[in-house]
Design an enzyme around this catalytic site. Structure first.
Site, PDB file in Angstrom:
ATOM      1  N   HIS A  98       3.806  -4.352   5.490  1.00  0.00           N
ATOM      2  CA  HIS A  98       4.938  -3.534   5.037  1.00  0.00           C
ATOM      3  C   HIS A  98       6.261  -4.226   5.388  1.00  0.00           C
ATOM      4  O   HIS A  98       7.049  -3.752   6.218  1.00  0.00           O
ATOM      5  CB  HIS A  98       4.866  -2.137   5.667  1.00  0.00           C
ATOM      6  N   GLN A 143     -12.311   0.223   0.841  1.00  0.00           N
ATOM      7  CA  GLN A 143     -11.516  -0.095  -0.340  1.00  0.00           C
ATOM      8  C   GLN A 143     -12.026   0.665  -1.571  1.00  0.00           C
ATOM      9  O   GLN A 143     -11.238   1.165  -2.375  1.00  0.00           O
ATOM     10  CB  GLN A 143     -11.540  -1.604  -0.613  1.00  0.00           C
TER      11      GLN A 143
END
Length: 837
Positions: A577, A781
């Protein structure tokens, strides 16, 4: 006269009038002046001096309610200690006034009636307890007229000033003790029956045959089996000739055919004349004790409120629990007025009677709040006056009473609603709404009375002070937290330097690669081949190609400095991030607008807000999620109750936009600026996946049912929020090598948070954050794609077919992750088999 007592006594008996007897009696009983009468025994000098003191008081100084001499009198202590040593305003309820208990012993030798009467009066003159006094009167009446049964009723009034009679003695006989005589208590209607007739008219009744009198009610005889023959019933009046009670004697024991004589009437009336004055004083004393105790209760409740002034939710629970318990209401709802919007409430706390003894944790029950009818609270807020409704269904003053009455007022019969004002009493800061007052014994629902109104109004004064103090404390605490966060941020970040800005501006002036050359229009774009400097050039290219620079008169110098400042305010040590993620999010937004053909559907200001929000949506990210921020009690957690990091990202965005030299929105008008900033905030908050999960159902339904409309402002706001999430998680749509490399960065950041959770919180991290569960990444995922991504991209394609590459890339990556997950499972099974062999 003192030396000739016989002459004095004889003269008094022959010459004394009623007024003289009353005067003698009045000097020997305890008198309590009422508020209306005032204290008349103060001298003129005292009154004048007190008025002078009041007039000389400085402006704003409260007028003194008690003089210094009165304050020095031996009064009850203001605070006392209870049995466990806790300081309280409440006196011990078991301690009562000690009254003389001895019974008057009448002289055995004959004496005149006046002396006998005075002796009886002297015996009751010192009694201040109403129950004990009534029993004493009963004993004296029996001495005077010798009947078989007696009853004594006192006049009472309800909150609507309707009079009724309550028995202090009912159908008691000779030899009954005080406890036995006061056990039975009945209530009679005014002007009903023999007793009601005497009370309403003030006329005595001497009935020879009860069953021949139409006013007599024979129900008691039928129940008890007792036969009533004669009745002598007389009013009891106070010194103002007001009826305060009724005394009744039944069945004369001896005499002419068991009936009461004229002499009985005279003796009864003469004695009751004095009893009225004594009863009046005793009732005044009883009332003063009740008022004193009520005030003590109020002070104790106030002290309970002021014990906790750090958390608004906690103090609201204390207020609700206290009011429900004291006033016996089924429900209590406290509305806190929103300072920013006069027509709404910022906080609503609801409590049921059964929850009053529960733990101190704050109740989070949205379903209760949704059922609360706030219209009455809104009415009280606007009028600043209390509202008391005895029956909601029958009340016709409000239009919403009859509209959906079953849903709005379900289970509610009576309502008492009172404004909670600030310290200056000029502003309503909250509303306290009670519903369904319950009978103490039966639990039946009844209306709130005037006493309830007065007590709640008085208690609301303390509530207002408590709520206002708590709000001030929270404001100060928030300001301190903001200061700490600001100092922390400023110590780490700074605006872009002049050298960096000048270098970028010179490069921009020379040449900027085209969007086609940079592959910015491609949904499969990857930033891995670009340097940080090239990403800033690509950002400027996106702003230019979207006509944002031209449409909003942005100066290239300001735009360059703003982009570099945004880039600098992303922490470099954060693995995922960071600025690169923000740049990729903005690129995906650019591709959706251009390649996905969304630009033509949106307004220029909406496009501007989307691009700014995409670049700034993770500003100053710490590499940890909202849950970690809350659990570590970081100062950021004190600022925002939900979407903690997203609110912080927006605050950082706003700070940079307002920093000198970074004001890319300076070309907007005031209204345009407010609108744009509001959209930026909504779009940054939309990147919180918790917010996305709450709102996506509405978006999916609108699109699937073909009800979505670009013309509807709410629909436009909703799709922009969905676009933000689609871009935020767009790494899942990239070509497999890019997706796999990005997933490794995300996992590395999550694992670092997991390590911190072990180290700082001493907890075992979830599989997503646990580096020891690395082999579960493929299956995680797959779960992420199925739970978050696929349906979002499918719906986006339904809005615009040109967004199909996003969906196809997502599905292809799911197949890859599914394949890896199956391989992992097989390897685990094989490993276990080999270890077994």
């Amino acid at each position: 006269l003192d030396d000739n007592m016989d002459f004095t006594h004889s003269y008094f008996v022959r010459k004394a009038k009623r007024e003289m007897v009353n005067a003698w009696f009045a000097e020997r009983v305890h008198t309590i002046p009422t508020a209306k009468e005032g204290i008349k025994n103060f001298g003129e000098h005292n009154c004048t001096s007190q008025m002078a003191q009041l007039e000389s008081s400085a402006p704003g100084t409260p007028a003194r309610k008690i003089s210094a001499s009165e304050f020095d009198r031996p009064l009850r202590p203001i605070v006392v200690k209870d049995s466990v040593g806790t300081v309280t305003f409440l006196c011990d309820a078991t301690q009562k006034e000690q009254m003389p208990v001895q019974t008057v012993k009448l002289q055995s030798e004959p004496q005149d009636e006046c002396s006998r009467l005075l002796e009886l009066v002297r015996d009751i003159s010192s009694h201040l307890d109403v129950t004990a006094l009534c029993h004493k009167i009963f004993l004296h009446i029996h001495e005077l007229i010798a009947a078989d049964r007696y009853s004594l009723f006192l006049v009472c009034e309800d909150s609507s000033n309707e009079k009724f009679l309550v028995s202090r003695l009912f159908d008691v006989a000779e030899g009954s003790t005080l406890e036995e005589a006061s056990n039975n208590c009945i209530r009679l209607k005014w002007n009903k029956g023999v007793v009601g007739y005497v009370a309403s008219t003030g006329h005595p009744l001497n009935i020879k045959n009860a069953y021949k009198d139409p006013r007599f009610n024979a129900e008691v005889d039928q129940i008890t089996g007792y036969k009533t023959q004669s009745i002598l019933c007389m009013p009891i009046k106070n010194h103002r000739e007001e009826i305060v009670g009724v005394a009744q004697a039944i069945n004369k024991k001896c005499g002419n055919e068991g009936t009461f004589t004229e002499q009985d009437e005279k003796d009864f009336a003469a004695y009751l004349a004095f009893c009225g004055i004594v009863l009046h004083n005793a009732q005044l004393y009883e009332t003063s004790l009740l008022e004193n105790r009520r005030n003590q209760v109020l002070l104790d409740l106030a002290s309970l409120i002021f014990e906790e002034q750090q958390c608004l939710d906690v103090i609201l629970k204390k207020i609700a629990a206290t009011i429900i318990s004291f006033m016996q209401a089924q429900m209590c709802t406290i509305f806190i007025v929103d300072d920013n919007c006069s027509d709404s409430f910022s906080n609503i706390f609801h409590m049921e009677f059964e929850e009053r003894e529960g733990p101190l944790e704050v109740y989070k029950r949205d379903y209760d709040v949704n059922k609360v009818n706030y219209m009455y609270a809104q009415y009280v807020k606007n009028t600043m006056e209390p509202l008391n409704i005895s029956d909601v269904c029958k009340d016709t003053r409000f239009p919403w009473t009859n509209e959906n009455a079953e849903n709005v007022n379900k289970g509610i019969k009576s309502i008492l609603c009172t404004p909670i004002k600030n310290g200056k009493k000029n502003k309503v800061i909250g509303i306290c709404q009670l519903a369904n007052k319950m009978e103490d014994t039966s639990g039946k629902i009844k209306a709130f009375n005037r006493n309830d109104e007065q007590f709640l109004e008085a208690f609301a004064i303390f509530c207002g002070l408590g709520i206002q103090n708590t709000q001030m404390y929270e404001t100060v605490e928030t300001a301190m937290a903001k200061q700490m966060v600001t100092l922390e941020v400023l110590s780490y970040h700074a605006s872009a330097s002049e050298e960096e800005t000048r270098e970028l501006q010179v490069t921009v002036a020379a040449t900027i690669p085209s969007a086609h050359l940079l592959k910015l229009l491609d949904f499969g774009f990857s930033d891995f081949e670009l340097s940080d400097f090239e990403t800033t050039l690509a950002t400027i290219r996106m702003f230019i190609d979207l006509s944002l620079v031209q449409n909003f008169q942005m100066k290239y110098e300001v735009l360059c400095r703003w982009i570099l400042s945004v880039k600098k305010n992303y922490r470099k040590h954060v693995l995922y991030h960071n600025w690169r993620h923000a740049f990729n999010t903005a690129q995906c937004m650019f591709a959706i607008l251009k390649t996905g053909k969304m630009q033509c559907k949106l307004k220029e200001m909406e496009i501007l807000a989307l691009m700014i929000a995409a670049l700034c949506h993770d500003l100053d990210h710490r590499g940890v999620n909202n849950s970690f921020i809350q659990r570590t009690e970081h100062p950021l957690a004190q600022l925002y109750c939900h979407s903690t990091m997203e609110h912080h990202h927006f605050d950082q965005c706003l700070m940079i936009l307002n920093t000198q030299g970074n004001q890319i929105l300076s070309g907007l008008s005031v209204e345009e600026y407010k609108t744009t900033v509001k959209m930026i905030k909504e779009e940054i908050l939309a990147t919180d996946l918790a917010v996305y999960m709450k709102r996506r159902g509405e978006f999916f339904d609108l699109v699937k049912k073909w009800q979505f409309s670009w013309e509807d402002p709410c629909h436009r706001e909703l799709i922009m929020a969905m676009m933000m999430t689609a871009c935020d998680v767009s790494a899942i749509t990239k070509p497999w090598p890019v997706q796999q490399r990005t997933a490794e960065l995300v996992a590395a950041e999550f694992f670092e948070q997991g390590d911190k959770e072990r180290r700082e919180l001493n907890i075992e991290p979830t599989d997503l954050m646990n580096r020891e569960k690395r082999d579960k990444i493929p299956s995680l995922q797959v779960g992420f794609i199925d739970g978050i991504c696929v349906q979002l991209y499918e719906t986006m394609v339904m809005v615009s077919d040109a967004c199909l590459p996003l969906l196809e890339g997502c599905r292809q990556n799911r197949q890859k992750w599914q394949s890896l997950s199956e391989q992992m499972e097989k390897s685990l099974v094989n490993g276990e088999t080999q270890s077994t062999h």
